[in-house]
Design a protein around this motif. Structure first.
Motif, short mmCIF file in Angstrom:
data_model
loop_
_atom_site.label_atom_id
_atom_site.label_comp_id
_atom_site.label_asym_id
_atom_site.label_seq_id
_atom_site.Cartn_x
_atom_site.Cartn_y
_atom_site.Cartn_z
N THR A 192 0.83 -1.20 0.00
CA THR A 192 0.00 0.00 0.00
C THR A 192 0.85 1.24 0.00
O THR A 192 2.03 1.21 0.30
CB THR A 192 -0.91 0.01 1.25
OG1 THR A 192 -0.07 -0.01 2.40
CG2 THR A 192 -1.84 -1.20 1.25
N GLU A 193 0.24 2.37 -0.33
CA GLU A 193 0.94 3.64 -0.29
C GLU A 193 1.22 4.03 1.14
O GLU A 193 0.68 3.47 2.09
CB GLU A 193 0.10 4.73 -0.98
CG GLU A 193 -0.10 4.51 -2.45
CD GLU A 193 1.22 4.62 -3.18
OE1 GLU A 193 2.02 5.49 -2.82
OE2 GLU A 193 1.44 3.83 -4.10
N LYS A 209 -0.58 9.31 8.55
CA LYS A 209 -1.21 9.47 9.85
C LYS A 209 -0.62 8.53 10.89
O LYS A 209 -0.68 8.80 12.07
CB LYS A 209 -2.71 9.21 9.71
CG LYS A 209 -3.44 10.28 8.89
CD LYS A 209 -4.92 10.01 8.83
CE LYS A 209 -5.66 11.07 8.02
NZ LYS A 209 -7.10 10.81 7.94
N THR A 210 -0.06 7.42 10.44
CA THR A 210 0.46 6.45 11.40
C THR A 210 1.97 6.53 11.53
O THR A 210 2.56 5.80 12.27
CB THR A 210 0.09 5.02 10.97
OG1 THR A 210 0.67 4.77 9.70
CG2 THR A 210 -1.41 4.85 10.90
N LEU A 257 4.44 -0.87 13.40
CA LEU A 257 4.76 0.40 14.04
C LEU A 257 4.53 1.59 13.11
O LEU A 257 3.94 2.60 13.49
CB LEU A 257 6.21 0.39 14.52
CG LEU A 257 6.73 1.66 15.20
CD1 LEU A 257 6.07 1.83 16.56
CD2 LEU A 257 8.24 1.59 15.34
N VAL A 258 4.99 1.47 11.85
CA VAL A 258 4.88 2.61 10.93
C VAL A 258 3.61 2.55 10.10
O VAL A 258 3.28 3.52 9.41
CB VAL A 258 6.10 2.69 9.99
CG1 VAL A 258 7.38 2.85 10.80
CG2 VAL A 258 6.20 1.47 9.08
N GLY A 259 2.91 1.41 10.14
CA GLY A 259 1.62 1.32 9.48
C GLY A 259 1.66 0.99 8.00
O GLY A 259 0.98 1.62 7.21
N GLY A 310 7.07 0.38 -4.79
CA GLY A 310 6.17 1.39 -4.24
C GLY A 310 6.27 1.55 -2.73
O GLY A 310 5.28 1.78 -2.04
N LEU A 311 7.48 1.43 -2.20
CA LEU A 311 7.66 1.47 -0.74
C LEU A 311 7.30 2.82 -0.13
O LEU A 311 6.70 2.88 0.95
CB LEU A 311 9.11 1.13 -0.39
CG LEU A 311 9.61 -0.27 -0.74
CD1 LEU A 311 11.09 -0.39 -0.43
CD2 LEU A 311 8.81 -1.33 0.01
N GLY A 312 7.68 3.90 -0.81
CA GLY A 312 7.51 5.21 -0.22
C GLY A 312 8.44 5.38 0.97
O GLY A 312 9.14 4.44 1.39
N PRO A 313 8.47 6.55 1.58
CA PRO A 313 9.37 6.78 2.72
C PRO A 313 9.03 5.92 3.94
O PRO A 313 9.92 5.49 4.67
CB PRO A 313 9.18 8.28 3.02
CG PRO A 313 7.90 8.66 2.37
CD PRO A 313 7.75 7.77 1.17
N THR A 314 7.75 5.63 4.14
CA THR A 314 7.35 4.86 5.32
C THR A 314 7.73 3.39 5.17
O THR A 314 8.26 2.77 6.10
CB THR A 314 5.84 4.99 5.56
OG1 THR A 314 5.46 6.36 5.48
CG2 THR A 314 5.46 4.44 6.92
#
Length: 471
Positions: free
Chosen positions: A11-12, A16-17, A75-77, A99-103
């Motif tokens: 997921t993207e 918020k988490t 933890l990071v959601g 599609g990892l993104g920064p999180t």
């Protein structure tokens, strides 16, 4: 669900988490470790939201590593990446285009802090941005096993360049190979990176291709090269260096004693830049590979480069593909090799140039002096298709026929060419041995075809796989 079926697509990012940024490097993973300790007796994360089903996980990876990553994802959601979990104990992990993104990158970084298996990590095209770069840098301060990192095409920009520059200045990481291609770096990023690299002696291979460095960036790179004592390979292709940047970069190369491979293709050096390169080749004794393809270098520039080749004793590969050269420029290049008895040149790529039969005869004379040399050109004017077909007769079939006649294997034939008696040889030594041997006479074209089949893309040919072929 079948155990071999991949997880649902990652997921993207879910801002918020995402936890607040921490000051300490260890803040990257301490929360996750605490969470693992608190739930050590649990059987692992089996939430239906992750769709995570793995068979006999204890055989694949240590429980601690797996739990740490799963707890980091919680933890990071983000949803765990099944491929990463399956390969946590491999030396090479490819997470490009996930599609990892920064999180998602942060969760990976948390798991990598204590990982001792992964040596090469591919993270290209994951939109990690400068935030993900910070997580990776924090991890690299603790991980002493990761050596190759690819974070190309990740929109790092100036802030990402700043983060990486601060990391490079510390000289504390085990990282040797860093790929930063296509990250929207401009001249101000080049300034920061080059300041850090001027004092960095650990990074051996650096890829800064497909960025937006102009002549000002070329000046920064030149200043860095004059001071750097670690880099062995530098890729600056597909930037925007023109005359001023080329001259400044070459001035830095004059003082550099460690760089062996330099890719400057797809820039705009022109003949003035080629003149500066020619002067560098007269002085530099470390460069082995130089690519200046597609740099608007004409016969005039080729003549300047040739002046350097008459003296140079280190360069083995010169690529001049897609430059506006004619046969005159090509002739000046091979004659410069003929005049240099100490030349180590093995490959010259002018594969867009149409040559004459007279050129090939001259080249035959040059190769008699330098049998390791191969020149790739487009075609020979006036050569019929039939004559070309004869030149390209399958070389392996000829060798197989010789081996059958003498009741030996093809591997035995190749091994007999190597004075060391091993099953590997450098490309240059192999080409020289094939040209000079008289058991199965071959043309340069056929030897080139053989090398394509046997080359490991590392400058070495390997014919050990032929040992199984019986006479």
């Amino acid at each position: 669900m079948d155990n071999e079926e991949p997880l649902e697509p990652e997921t993207e990012d879910e801002p918020k988490t995402e936890p607040a940024a921490q000051d300490s490097d260890k803040a990257l993973y301490c929360e996750a470790e605490a969470s693992v300790a608190a739930e050590k007796e649990k059987s692992g994360w089996e939430s239906s939201e992750t769709d995570l089903e793995i068979e006999d996980t204890e055989k694949l990876f240590t429980t601690g590593q797996r739990e740490l990553y799963l707890e980091a994802c919680k933890l990071v959601g983000v949803v765990p990446v099944s491929y990463f979990i399956r390969n946590m104990e491999e030396s090479y992990v490819n997470l490009n285009h996930h599609g990892l993104g920064p999180t998602g990158t942060r969760a990976i970084a948390i798991a990598l802090v204590s990982n001792t298996s992964i040596v090469t990590l591919e993270l290209a095209d994951n939109h990690i941005t400068e935030e993900g770069a910070l997580s990776l840098v924090e991890m690299l301060q603790e991980n002493s096993f990761l050596q190759d990192l690819n974070i190309s095409d990740n929109e790092l920009g100036f802030k990402g360049a700043s983060t990486i520059s601060e990391f490079l200045q510390r000289n504390t990481s085990s990282l040797l190979n860093l790929q930063l291609s296509g990250n929207n770096f401009r001249d101000e990023s080049a300034e920061l990176l080059c300041q850090a690299l001027s004092a960095n002696y650990r990074i051996k291979m650096l890829d800064l291709s497909h960025n937006e460095f102009s002549d000002k960036g070329g000046e920064h790179v030149g200043q860095m090269l004059a001071l750097n004592i670690g880099l062995q390979s530098l890729d600056l292709s597909w930037n925007h260096f023109h005359i001023r940047g080329a001259v400044a970069l070459c001035n830095g190369l004059r003082a550099n004693v460690t760089l062996q491979k330099l890719d400057l293709s797809m820039n705009g050096f022109g003949n003035e830049g080629a003149t500066a390169l020619g002067e560098v080749l007269r002085l530099n004794n470390s460069l082995v590979y130089l690519d200046v393809s597609s740099n608007d270098i004409s016969n005039e520039g080729a003549a300047k480069i040739s002046k350097g080749l008459e003296i140079n004793e280190s360069l083995k590969v010169l690529r001049l593909y897609l430059n506006p050269l004619s046969m005159d420029g090509a002739m000046s290049l091979i004659l410069s090799i003929k005049r240099n008895t100490k030349s180590k040149m093995e490959e010259i790529d002018i594969s867009n140039v149409l040559v004459s039969e007279q050129f090939t005869k001259t080249l035959d004379g040059v190769c008699a002096i330098h049998p390791q040399l191969d020149v790739t050109y487009k075609a020979v004017q006036g050569f019929s298709a039939k004559k070309m077909a004869l030149l390209w007769t399958n070389p392996m079939k000829l060798i197989q026929s010789y081996a059958d006649q003498h009741q030996i294997t093809v591997a035995d034939f190749f091994k007999s060419l190597n004075p060391k008696g091993t099953m590997t040889m450098s490309v240059g030594d192999f080409r020289k041995a094939m040209i000079q041997q008289d058991k199965v006479p071959m043309s340069r074209y056929q030897v080139r075809e053989l090398i394509k089949k046997l080359d490991e893309k590392t400058g070495m040919v390997n014919f050990s796989f032929l040992k199984k072929v019986k006479p």
